[in-house]
Design an enzyme around this catalytic site. Structure first.
Site, PDB file in Angstrom:
ATOM      1  N   ALA A 256       1.789  14.407   0.037  1.00  0.00           N
ATOM      2  CA  ALA A 256       2.706  14.928   1.059  1.00  0.00           C
ATOM      3  C   ALA A 256       2.134  14.545   2.424  1.00  0.00           C
ATOM      4  CB  ALA A 256       2.812  16.438   0.924  1.00  0.00           C
TER       5      ALA A 256
ATOM      6  N   GLY B 146       0.868  14.947  -3.766  1.00  0.00           N
ATOM      7  CA  GLY B 146       2.300  14.812  -4.040  1.00  0.00           C
ATOM      8  C   GLY B 146       2.642  13.472  -4.670  1.00  0.00           C
TER       9      GLY B 146
ATOM     10  N   GLU C  11       2.100  13.976  -8.196  1.00  0.00           N
ATOM     11  CA  GLU C  11       3.155  14.890  -8.669  1.00  0.00           C
ATOM     12  C   GLU C  11       4.485  14.154  -8.858  1.00  0.00           C
ATOM     13  OE1 GLU C  11       2.302  17.624  -5.436  1.00  0.00           O
ATOM     14  OE2 GLU C  11       1.819  19.179  -6.897  1.00  0.00           O
TER      15      GLU C  11
ATOM     16  N   GLU D 179      -5.766  18.217  -2.973  1.00  0.00           N
ATOM     17  CA  GLU D 179      -5.355  19.248  -2.010  1.00  0.00           C
ATOM     18  C   GLU D 179      -6.489  20.221  -1.678  1.00  0.00           C
ATOM     19  OE1 GLU D 179      -3.574  18.229  -4.633  1.00  0.00           O
ATOM     20  OE2 GLU D 179      -1.465  18.001  -4.083  1.00  0.00           O
TER      21      GLU D 179
HETATM   22  N1  CAA Z   1      -0.388  12.286   5.038  1.00  0.00           N
HETATM   23  C1  CAA Z   1      -0.269  11.707   6.243  1.00  0.00           C
HETATM   24  N2  CAA Z   1      -0.891  10.551   6.571  1.00  0.00           N
HETATM   25  C2  CAA Z   1      -1.660   9.966   5.645  1.00  0.00           C
HETATM   26  C3  CAA Z   1      -1.826  10.521   4.354  1.00  0.00           C
HETATM   27  C4  CAA Z   1      -1.143  11.738   4.062  1.00  0.00           C
HETATM   28  N3  CAA Z   1      -1.197  12.302   2.840  1.00  0.00           N
HETATM   29  N4  CAA Z   1      -2.661   9.719   3.651  1.00  0.00           N
HETATM   30  C5  CAA Z   1      -2.988   8.697   4.455  1.00  0.00           C
HETATM   31  N5  CAA Z   1      -2.390   8.842   5.672  1.00  0.00           N
HETATM   32  C6  CAA Z   1      -2.489   7.967   6.840  1.00  0.00           C
HETATM   33  C7  CAA Z   1      -3.834   8.109   7.524  1.00  0.00           C
HETATM   34  O1  CAA Z   1      -3.833   9.231   8.374  1.00  0.00           O
HETATM   35  C8  CAA Z   1      -3.928   6.787   8.246  1.00  0.00           C
HETATM   36  O2  CAA Z   1      -3.116   6.858   9.392  1.00  0.00           O
HETATM   37  P1  CAA Z   1      -3.675   6.297  10.826  1.00  0.00           P
HETATM   38  O3  CAA Z   1      -3.842   4.834  10.588  1.00  0.00           O
HETATM   39  O4  CAA Z   1      -2.568   6.640  11.763  1.00  0.00           O
HETATM   40  O5  CAA Z   1      -4.961   7.001  11.078  1.00  0.00           O
HETATM   41  C9  CAA Z   1      -3.276   5.817   7.296  1.00  0.00           C
HETATM   42  O6  CAA Z   1      -2.463   6.601   6.421  1.00  0.00           O
HETATM   43  C10 CAA Z   1      -4.280   5.058   6.447  1.00  0.00           C
HETATM   44  O7  CAA Z   1      -5.112   6.005   5.798  1.00  0.00           O
HETATM   45  P2  CAA Z   1      -6.705   5.913   5.750  1.00  0.00           P
HETATM   46  O8  CAA Z   1      -7.229   5.263   6.994  1.00  0.00           O
HETATM   47  O9  CAA Z   1      -7.251   7.258   5.420  1.00  0.00           O
HETATM   48  O10 CAA Z   1      -6.893   4.886   4.515  1.00  0.00           O
HETATM   49  P3  CAA Z   1      -8.157   4.751   3.571  1.00  0.00           P
HETATM   50  O11 CAA Z   1      -7.897   3.518   2.770  1.00  0.00           O
HETATM   51  O12 CAA Z   1      -9.430   4.850   4.327  1.00  0.00           O
HETATM   52  O13 CAA Z   1      -8.108   6.037   2.592  1.00  0.00           O
HETATM   53  C11 CAA Z   1      -7.022   7.638   1.120  1.00  0.00           C
HETATM   54  C12 CAA Z   1      -7.075   6.188   1.658  1.00  0.00           C
HETATM   55  C13 CAA Z   1      -8.258   7.935   0.300  1.00  0.00           C
HETATM   56  C14 CAA Z   1      -5.783   7.740   0.247  1.00  0.00           C
HETATM   57  C15 CAA Z   1      -6.958   8.632   2.318  1.00  0.00           C
HETATM   58  O14 CAA Z   1      -5.923   8.209   3.216  1.00  0.00           O
HETATM   59  C16 CAA Z   1      -6.659  10.057   1.939  1.00  0.00           C
HETATM   60  O15 CAA Z   1      -7.542  10.753   1.471  1.00  0.00           O
HETATM   61  N6  CAA Z   1      -5.397  10.526   2.151  1.00  0.00           N
HETATM   62  C17 CAA Z   1      -5.008  11.899   1.937  1.00  0.00           C
HETATM   63  C18 CAA Z   1      -4.888  12.208   0.449  1.00  0.00           C
HETATM   64  C19 CAA Z   1      -4.508  13.678   0.229  1.00  0.00           C
HETATM   65  O16 CAA Z   1      -5.242  14.577   0.570  1.00  0.00           O
HETATM   66  N7  CAA Z   1      -3.324  13.906  -0.352  1.00  0.00           N
HETATM   67  C20 CAA Z   1      -2.817  15.243  -0.631  1.00  0.00           C
HETATM   68  C21 CAA Z   1      -1.846  15.651   0.425  1.00  0.00           C
HETATM   69  S1  CAA Z   1      -1.332  17.347   0.270  1.00  0.00           S
HETATM   70  C22 CAA Z   1      -0.117  17.343  -0.901  1.00  0.00           C
HETATM   71  O17 CAA Z   1       0.251  16.317  -1.425  1.00  0.00           O
HETATM   72  C23 CAA Z   1       0.496  18.680  -1.235  1.00  0.00           C
HETATM   73  C24 CAA Z   1       1.390  18.672  -2.413  1.00  0.00           C
HETATM   74  O18 CAA Z   1       0.992  19.047  -3.496  1.00  0.00           O
HETATM   75  C25 CAA Z   1       2.776  18.234  -2.337  1.00  0.00           C
END
Ligand code: CAA
Length: 258
Positions: free
Chosen positions: A65, A109, A112, A132
């Site tokens: 998400a 998500g 999911e 999460e």
């Molecule tokens: N939401 C918003 N933006 C996101 C995102 C997310 N889930 N995941 C990545 N991005 C964005 C980053 O902020 C970044 O944006 P900027 O360039 O503007 O800074 C861009 O995408 C590239 O991401 P990274 O620089 O972090 O890329 P990376 O290759 O170094 O890492 C990754 C990749 C490991 C997937 C890392 O991006 C990450 O950990 N993302 C979040 C994963 C996460 O926690 N997901 C769960 C979300 S909560 C949820 O989903 C609730 C639910 O149950 C529905």
């Protein structure tokens, strides 16, 4: 209708929804979920479509998400709008078969969404997880429930409590993924599988999907009874007559979808 966060294509009876927010690793913002709902409505009502494919990019299926969009929500807002349920569950309610073709990250998500599809084909680059917990929350669109049904309590608990990612090989061993293929072959293999399903009898495909899904919602005895009734119902279809006649006559069946 032009979309900004997904790409919708139709080919050989297959509807392909490609999640497309490359700068945010396909983070599932509200607009993307809305667009996916519109695309699913379109594909469900299109008689030419017999199977749906949901996919992402080579690097990412979806990184969850949209954290930036939800980070400042209050409890009242989240609860009031039933945040994450609205729109998200549309995928799990799709009657036509849906395949997830996953390369790269399928996190939160994203994992999911993949689990809401009927089965997952994974590239050897795929990484699944429910991270999460590492951002101070828990899965909100079925992760704790569907992952546990796929991989059992111990592994689901470990993944949800630590946020650890599992690679495609581990995901296949654990039963989350139907098949792993080399990354370069994922799209072709997914299309081949989707075309195969789209080329079968439409009503029988729907019945098979409904019967398998019933296994998650009922007792074994009730599930078997439900399956038996649908099995009996296939005998009312011209396609059952055609399929069995074609087998006996050693020829390919010509489905009428009725
Ligand atoms: N939401 C918003 N933006 C996101 C995102 C997310 N889930 N995941 C990545 N991005 C964005 C980053 O902020 C970044 O944006 P900027 O360039 O503007 O800074 C861009 O995408 C590239 O991401 P990274 O620089 O972090 O890329 P990376 O290759 O170094 O890492 C990754 C990749 C490991 C997937 C890392 O991006 C990450 O950990 N993302 C979040 C994963 C996460 O926690 N997901 C769960 C979300 S909560 C949820 O989903 C609730 C639910 O149950 C529905």
């Amino acid at each position: 209708m032009t979309f900004e966060n997904i790409i919708l294509e139709k080919q050989d009876g297959v509807g392909v929804i490609t999640l497309h927010r490359p700068k945010a690793l396909n983070a599932l913002c509200a607009a993307l979920i809305d667009e996916m709902g519109i695309a699913l409505d379109d594909l469900e009502s299109d008689d030419a479509i017999g199977c749906i494919l949901v996919t992402g990019s080579e690097k990412t299926f979806a990184a969850g998400a949209d954290i930036k969009e939800m980070k400042d929500k209050t409890f009242q807002q989240a609860y009031g709008e039933d945040f994450i349920t609205k729109g998200w569950e549309r995928l799990s309610q799709t009657r036509k078969p849906v395949i997830a073709a996953v390369a790269g990250y399928a996190l939160g998500g994203g994992c999911e969404i993949a689990m809401m599809c009927d089965f997952i084909l994974a590239a050897d680059t795929a990484k699944f997880g429910q991270p999460e917990i590492t951002i101070g929350t828990i899965p909100g669109s079925g992760g704790t429930q569907r992952l546990t049904r796929f991989v059992g309590k111990s592994k689901a608990m470990e993944l949800c409590l630590t946020g650890r990612m599992m690679d495609a090989e581990e995901a296949e061993r654990a039963g989350l993924v139907a098949r792993v293929v080399p990354a370069a072959e994922l799209q072709e293999e997914a299309m081949k599988t989707a075309r195969k399903i789209a080329g079968l009898s439409r009503p029988v495909v729907l019945m098979a999907k409904e019967a398998v899904n019933r296994a998650f919602e009922t007792t074994l005895a009730e599930g078997v009874k439900f399956e038996r009734r649908l099995f009996h119902a296939t005998f009312a279809l011209e396609d059952q007559k055609e399929g069995m006649a074609a087998f006996a006559e050693k020829r390919a069946p010509a489905w009428k979808n009725r």
